[in-house]
Design an enzyme around this catalytic site. Structure first.
Site, PDB file in Angstrom:
ATOM      1  N   LYS A  46       0.820  -1.132  -0.106  1.00  0.00           N
ATOM      2  CA  LYS A  46      -0.072   0.131  -0.131  1.00  0.00           C
ATOM      3  C   LYS A  46       0.791   1.176   0.006  1.00  0.00           C
ATOM      4  CE  LYS A  46      -3.770  -1.952   2.563  1.00  0.00           C
ATOM      5  NZ  LYS A  46      -5.067  -1.599   1.628  1.00  0.00           N
ATOM      6  N   ARG A  80     -10.443 -11.747   2.351  1.00  0.00           N
ATOM      7  CA  ARG A  80     -10.908 -12.829   1.642  1.00  0.00           C
ATOM      8  C   ARG A  80     -10.373 -14.150   1.777  1.00  0.00           C
ATOM      9  NH1 ARG A  80     -11.581  -9.623  -3.807  1.00  0.00           N
ATOM     10  NH2 ARG A  80     -11.141  -7.820  -2.457  1.00  0.00           N
TER      11      ARG A  80
HETATM   12  N1  BES Z   1      -8.033  -3.817   4.335  1.00  0.00           N
HETATM   13  C1  BES Z   1      -8.285  -3.482   3.005  1.00  0.00           C
HETATM   14  C2  BES Z   1      -9.655  -2.718   2.841  1.00  0.00           C
HETATM   15  C3  BES Z   1      -9.795  -1.293   3.111  1.00  0.00           C
HETATM   16  C4  BES Z   1      -9.141  -0.294   2.475  1.00  0.00           C
HETATM   17  C5  BES Z   1     -10.423  -0.786   4.149  1.00  0.00           C
HETATM   18  C6  BES Z   1      -9.191   1.104   2.717  1.00  0.00           C
HETATM   19  C7  BES Z   1     -10.424   0.533   4.670  1.00  0.00           C
HETATM   20  C8  BES Z   1      -9.837   1.491   3.861  1.00  0.00           C
HETATM   21  C9  BES Z   1      -8.144  -4.716   2.053  1.00  0.00           C
HETATM   22  O1  BES Z   1      -7.470  -5.610   2.612  1.00  0.00           O
HETATM   23  C10 BES Z   1      -7.661  -4.304   0.818  1.00  0.00           C
HETATM   24  O2  BES Z   1      -6.577  -3.811   0.619  1.00  0.00           O
HETATM   25  N2  BES Z   1      -8.503  -4.323  -0.127  1.00  0.00           N
HETATM   26  C11 BES Z   1      -7.987  -3.899  -1.294  1.00  0.00           C
HETATM   27  C12 BES Z   1      -8.710  -5.026  -2.322  1.00  0.00           C
HETATM   28  C13 BES Z   1      -8.157  -4.748  -3.874  1.00  0.00           C
HETATM   29  C14 BES Z   1      -6.568  -5.049  -3.711  1.00  0.00           C
HETATM   30  C15 BES Z   1      -8.859  -5.430  -4.797  1.00  0.00           C
HETATM   31  C16 BES Z   1      -8.351  -2.738  -1.608  1.00  0.00           C
HETATM   32  O3  BES Z   1      -9.774  -2.293  -1.119  1.00  0.00           O
HETATM   33  O4  BES Z   1      -7.732  -1.555  -2.415  1.00  0.00           O
HETATM   34 MN    MN Z   2      -5.595  -5.651   2.086  1.00  0.00          MN
END
Ligand code: BES
Ligand code: MN
Ligand code: ZN
Length: 490
Positions: A274, A348
């Protein structure tokens, strides 16, 4: 915090012994049935523009005539005078509490300025608002000053409403304990709130309230064949935990409600790392797990007649020499293979094995709760959690619970057409689809592991915590889940 109800006629509100009196005014007229000196003060303030019968407006009076309290705050709630929605009541109380914060008042009395019905929902909302206004995180900041001196709150109500109000205060306090536990866990930073810490919190609940808690380590999880959960955990030095807690409130042959909470104690994204900005907030990625523990806490207090199983898969999502790579294929506990196209879609991957594990309990219903996708935040913002289920009756139950708890969720689609996005040339499915509809494809992924029971998914990415100056956990959706569980008990 001590909460009580007191029966009090509308014209006797001023004689309540307390340090501060907060009177909520429903409707848009001055007809509040108040004692003469208060009615006069209110009328005068309104005439001079210091007050208006409009939601959000406040009037602070110091040593008012005809009132025992040192101070009184009038809070306008808007709406219709004859009925006062719990949400409007909560908002008005929250506003009033803001004004009283620095007063030093220890005993607060809250009532309606007028002959207005209060119910259990109002009482519950009052407890939530007071806890919200006075909560201070101290876990890793022992120097944090107290938000207020408040230690006792009395809700003034009519005789006819007393029973419902007492019930609401009781339920509200149990829920508040659960919300508090969830907030304390989620606010704690990733180096403190590890999977091991979450397991200890569950074990402490078990010990304090006499419920059974099992904690599985890596070895046990390997034995179960949770290849997908293990894949996420393998990038971190922090040991994984798979937590299972059992509340037994009904006969053993009664099918349980199962709650599954995402317990990523820190989500760096892994190799699909990230951006640095706001990455600290990924300590909240165990908000689902925290809400499951919080709900268990409330349930242990209220002792409804049903069986509840709480499942929490917990680990960190880290990059590193041992971490999963984009393109890796893993075998889930269900036997289905998964191509990990993006290591940041890890929620997931840990949930799917927990959902397969849930089958062994022959559940009446399974609800998973997860800070799953940024896409859900884009879709719904920060007010509604995303609700996904193909089961209309279950959707209605969760929506009703969310309304009753003032903890809203909104149903999202889950049509078969979205499943296409998960196709992979190298495994039974990929772990991500295209950007569009990202919250839905995440839910579709989970759905593939939930074919053997009634299932719903709550995406709480937008509601589990707040960013900015008030950064911190909200404890949501503990109120929603507690109401849902209580309603299931009948
Ligand atoms: N924990 C995150 C989701 C999230 C992102 C929660 C921002 C709150 C704020 C999750 O694990 C994640 O990183 N999801 C990705 C999925 C994507 C790679 C398909 C996302 O939402 O960017
Ligand atoms: Mn994630
Ligand atoms: Zn995550």
């Amino acid at each position: 915090m001590d909460f009580r109800h007191h029966i009090c006629a509308p014209d006797m509100l001023g004689s309540t012994p307390c340090d501060a009196l907060l009177l909520v005014i429903a409707g848009d007229q001055g007809d509040t049935a108040l004692a003469a000196p208060l009615a006069a003060a209110l009328k005068d303030a309104t005439a001079h523009g210091d007050f208006a019968f409009k939601a959000g407006r406040l009037l602070y009076l110091h040593r008012p005539q005809g009132v025992k309290a040192q101070r009184i705050v009038f809070a306008a709630a808007g709406g219709k005078a004859a009925t006062m929605a719990a949400k409007e009541f909560r908002n008005a109380v929250a506003k009033g509490l803001g004004l009283l914060k620095e007063s030093g008042a220890k005993h607060l009395a809250v009532g309606m300025a007028g002959d207005v019905e209060l119910g259990a929902a109002h009482a519950e909302a009052l407890v939530a608002a007071v806890h919200d206004a006075t909560y201070v995180y101290r876990g890793t900041k022992p120097s944090a000053p107290a938000a207020s001196a408040l230690s006792k709150v009395s809700l003034l109500c009519r005789k006819a409403d007393a029973k419902a109000v007492a019930e609401g205060l009781n339920r509200g306090q149990a829920i508040a304990q659960g919300v508090l536990l969830a907030r304390e866990c989620a606010n704690r930073p990733g180096n403190h709130c590890t999977p091991t810490y979450l397991a200890e919190q569950a074990q402490k609940l078990g010990k304090d309230h006499g419920c059974k808690v099992e904690v599985l380590d890596r070895k046990a999880v390997e034995k179960l064949g949770m290849g997908s959960f293990l894949a996420v955990a393998q990038g971190s030095h922090e040991p994984l935990r798979f937590i299972v807690a059992h509340y037994e409130g009904a006969a053993t042959n009664v099918a349980p409600v199962v709650l599954v909470g995402k317990g990523i104690t820190f989500d760096t994204g892994g190799i699909s790392i990230k951006p640095a900005a706001e990455m600290d907030e990924m300590k909240f990625d165990m908000g689902g797990a925290a809400s499951v523990l919080g709900t268990l806490r409330a349930v242990l207090e209220l002792k409804p007649k049903l069986n509840l199983v709480c499942i929490i898969p917990s680990c960190e999502n880290m990059p590193g020499g041992a971490a999963i790579k984009p393109g890796d294929v893993v075998t889930s506990m269900s036997g289905q293979t998964i191509e990990i196209l993006n290591t940041d879609a890890e929620g997931r991957l840990i949930l799917c094995d927990a959902l397969t594990y849930a089958e062994r309990f022959k559940p009446a219903v399974v609800v998973d709760i997860a800070t799953l996708t940024g896409a859900c935040v884009v879709a719904l913002g920060h007010h509604h959690s995303g609700l996904f289920t193909a089961d209309d009756a279950l959707a209605d139950q969760l929506l009703a619970a969310s309304r009753a708890a003032l903890d809203p969720c909104w149903r999202m689609p889950l049509d078969e057409e979205y499943d296409e996005a998960l196709k992979s040339n190298f495994a039974d499915m990929g772990n991500v689809g295209p950007r569009a509809g990202g919250a839905i494809t995440a839910a579709m992924f989970l759905r593939r592991f939930t074919k053997n029971y009634a299932w719903a998914h709550l995406d709480i990415a937008g509601t589990a915590w707040k960013s900015g100056a008030a950064k911190g956990s909200t404890g949501r959706p503990v109120p929603l889940l507690t109401h849902f569980v209580l309603a299931r008990a009948g």
